[in-house]
Design an enzyme around this catalytic site. Structure first.
Site, PDB file in Angstrom:
ATOM      1  N   MET A  26       0.844  -1.201   0.000  1.00 41.31           N
ATOM      2  CA  MET A  26       0.000   0.000   0.000  1.00 41.31           C
ATOM      3  C   MET A  26       0.878   1.249   0.000  1.00 41.31           C
ATOM      4  O   MET A  26       0.407   2.348   0.297  1.00 41.31           O
ATOM      5  CB  MET A  26      -0.942  -0.015   1.202  1.00 41.31           C
ATOM      6  CG  MET A  26      -1.921  -1.205   1.149  1.00 41.31           C
ATOM      7  SD  MET A  26      -3.452  -0.961   2.042  1.00 41.31           S
ATOM      8  CE  MET A  26      -2.838  -0.689   3.680  1.00 41.31           C
ATOM      9  N   GLY A  27       2.158   1.083  -0.321  1.00 44.88           N
ATOM     10  CA  GLY A  27       3.046   2.231  -0.426  1.00 44.88           C
ATOM     11  C   GLY A  27       3.573   2.693   0.916  1.00 44.88           C
ATOM     12  O   GLY A  27       3.533   1.965   1.901  1.00 44.88           O
ATOM     13  N   HIS A  33       9.501  -3.441   3.329  1.00 41.83           N
ATOM     14  CA  HIS A  33       9.015  -3.650   1.959  1.00 41.83           C
ATOM     15  C   HIS A  33      10.186  -3.892   1.000  1.00 41.83           C
ATOM     16  O   HIS A  33      10.122  -4.748   0.124  1.00 41.83           O
ATOM     17  CB  HIS A  33       8.281  -2.399   1.453  1.00 41.83           C
ATOM     18  CG  HIS A  33       7.018  -2.064   2.173  1.00 41.83           C
ATOM     19  ND1 HIS A  33       6.896  -0.959   2.981  1.00 41.83           N
ATOM     20  CD2 HIS A  33       5.815  -2.675   2.196  1.00 41.83           C
ATOM     21  CE1 HIS A  33       5.673  -0.892   3.459  1.00 41.83           C
ATOM     22  NE2 HIS A  33       4.990  -1.932   3.017  1.00 41.83           N
ATOM     23  N   GLN A  57     -10.291  -2.758   2.465  1.00 40.06           N
ATOM     24  CA  GLN A  57      -9.808  -3.407   3.686  1.00 40.06           C
ATOM     25  C   GLN A  57      -9.771  -2.467   4.889  1.00 40.06           C
ATOM     26  O   GLN A  57      -9.218  -2.814   5.926  1.00 40.06           O
ATOM     27  CB  GLN A  57      -8.444  -4.063   3.452  1.00 40.06           C
ATOM     28  CG  GLN A  57      -7.295  -3.115   3.212  1.00 40.06           C
ATOM     29  CD  GLN A  57      -6.048  -3.843   2.725  1.00 40.06           C
ATOM     30  OE1 GLN A  57      -5.988  -4.340   1.598  1.00 40.06           O
ATOM     31  NE2 GLN A  57      -5.036  -3.928   3.578  1.00 40.06           N
ATOM     32  N   ARG A 189       2.705   2.501   9.560  1.00 43.13           N
ATOM     33  CA  ARG A 189       1.951   3.219  10.600  1.00 43.13           C
ATOM     34  C   ARG A 189       2.862   3.732  11.724  1.00 43.13           C
ATOM     35  O   ARG A 189       2.398   4.538  12.536  1.00 43.13           O
ATOM     36  CB  ARG A 189       0.828   2.330  11.148  1.00 43.13           C
ATOM     37  CG  ARG A 189      -0.295   2.140  10.123  1.00 43.13           C
ATOM     38  CD  ARG A 189      -1.517   1.442  10.700  1.00 43.13           C
ATOM     39  NE  ARG A 189      -2.651   1.511   9.794  1.00 43.13           N
ATOM     40  CZ  ARG A 189      -3.073   0.526   8.992  1.00 43.13           C
ATOM     41  NH1 ARG A 189      -2.435  -0.624   8.983  1.00 43.13           N
ATOM     42  NH2 ARG A 189      -4.123   0.688   8.203  1.00 43.13           N
TER      43      ARG A 189
HETATM   44  O1  PAF Z   1      -0.126  -5.870   3.452  1.00 43.87           O
HETATM   45  C1  PAF Z   1      -0.554  -4.929   2.749  1.00 43.87           C
HETATM   46  O2  PAF Z   1       0.100  -3.890   2.548  1.00 43.87           O
HETATM   47  C2  PAF Z   1      -1.929  -5.047   2.130  1.00 43.87           C
HETATM   48  O3  PAF Z   1      -2.806  -5.726   2.969  1.00 43.87           O
HETATM   49  C3  PAF Z   1      -1.909  -5.684   0.730  1.00 43.87           C
HETATM   50  C4  PAF Z   1      -1.426  -7.116   0.778  1.00 43.87           C
HETATM   51  C5  PAF Z   1      -1.002  -4.876  -0.186  1.00 43.87           C
HETATM   52  C6  PAF Z   1      -3.311  -5.681   0.141  1.00 43.87           C
HETATM   53  O4  PAF Z   1      -3.827  -4.390   0.024  1.00 43.87           O
END
Ligand code: PAF
Length: 283
Positions: A26-27, A33, A57, A189
């Site tokens: 989600m950036g 990441h 979500q 977060r």
């Molecule tokens: O883990 C996340 O960042 C999100 O839940 C995902 C897997 C990109 C789905 O939106």
């Protein structure tokens, strides 16, 4: 590195490749990441990272609107680690009409822990991941790989089960949690934390490690251990959703014969001020 915003353009860009390796995000990318992207680079012949803040979500009171959107900085980081393609669709591109077909994961796995406190969360995750898989993998001729972080332990398990039950031709890889030197799991977060909260935040993993140490030392009264962990964090100003020891295989409470090293995970979610943090510790 190409930065692509439409599904059609993504498919054109992927056409020459056989074995895509994909990291959905989600950036607001951090080193956790980037470690997943480095891992993906070893798996396929083209590395794709998606950046999409998935409204499905988030609950209405959650941080969808304020979730940090930092595409330019994210692209700089992805370029540095050798990502080939960034797929950053708009909401109108990925959800051109209301997404009324959804992937509903089974309650036995999706309604506990995170799913209990964030109802519908895993339906939103599975739906967007299924859709992103279609965007990235539909035309691949060889192996397809996707990498998810273990910090979202239950999410990884839900995705593995979805892939298995739908017989999706995708191999799912779990990337280890990246931690700050003081132990705090890296998370987008964490940026919400005030300096005082940031100093307090490693107490969450400390509570999980203390739970694990208690079990490994032979304390089999899990309820007592969990209650003590919860009281400790609450006394420090946290609002605890859960702090619990579960079986790794299905996230169910362990039976006495499961209380052995290598089969368990301590999982926790708790709020510090307005920030909800989650973490886990395998042992
Ligand atoms: O883990 C996340 O960042 C999100 O839940 C995902 C897997 C990109 C789905 O939106």
């Amino acid at each position: 590195m190409q930065v692509i915003h439409t599904i059609a353009e993504l498919r054109r860009a992927l056409a020459p490749y056989d074995r895509p390796a994909f990291v959905p995000t989600m950036g607001n990318l951090h080193d956790g990441h980037l470690a997943l992207v480095r891992r993906a680079r070893t798996l396929g012949d083209v590395t794709v990272t998606s950046i999409f803040v998935n409204r499905l979500q988030f609950l209405p009171h959650e941080d969808f609107d304020t979730y940090p959107r930092t595409l330019d900085a994210d692209c700089d980081k992805l370029r540095e680690v050798g990502c080939d393609i960034v797929f950053a669709p708009s909401e109108a591109e990925l959800y051109p009409e209301p997404q009324t077909f959804k992937v509903q994961p089974p309650p036995a796995l999706a309604d506990l822990l995170e799913g209990h406190f964030r109802p519908g969360f895993f339906t939103g995750v599975c739906t967007v991941v299924m859709k992103l898989f279609q965007c990235v993998f539909a035309q691949a001729k060889g192996e397809r790989h996707a990498v998810f972080g273990k910090k979202d332990y239950q999410q990884l398990m839900v995705i593995r089960q979805m892939v298995r039950q739908f017989a999706l031709p995708v191999t799912i890889h779990g990337g280890e949690i990246e931690r700050a030197p003081d132990g705090l799991a890296l998370s987008s977060r964490n940026g919400y934390l005030t300096p005082a909260e940031r100093a307090e935040a490693p107490q969450l993993v400390l509570a999980l490690r203390t739970l694990a140490a208690g079990v490994l030392a032979g304390e089999h009264n899990l309820a007592a251990l969990e209650q003590h962990a919860q009281q400790t964090l609450t006394a420090r100003g946290w609002q605890v959703d859960y702090l619990t020891v579960r079986r790794r295989e299905d996230l169910q409470p362990p039976a006495p014969e499961d209380l052995q090293p290598g089969r368990l995970v301590a999982l926790g979610a708790a709020r510090l001020g307005r920030t909800r943090l989650i973490d886990n510790w395998e042992f």
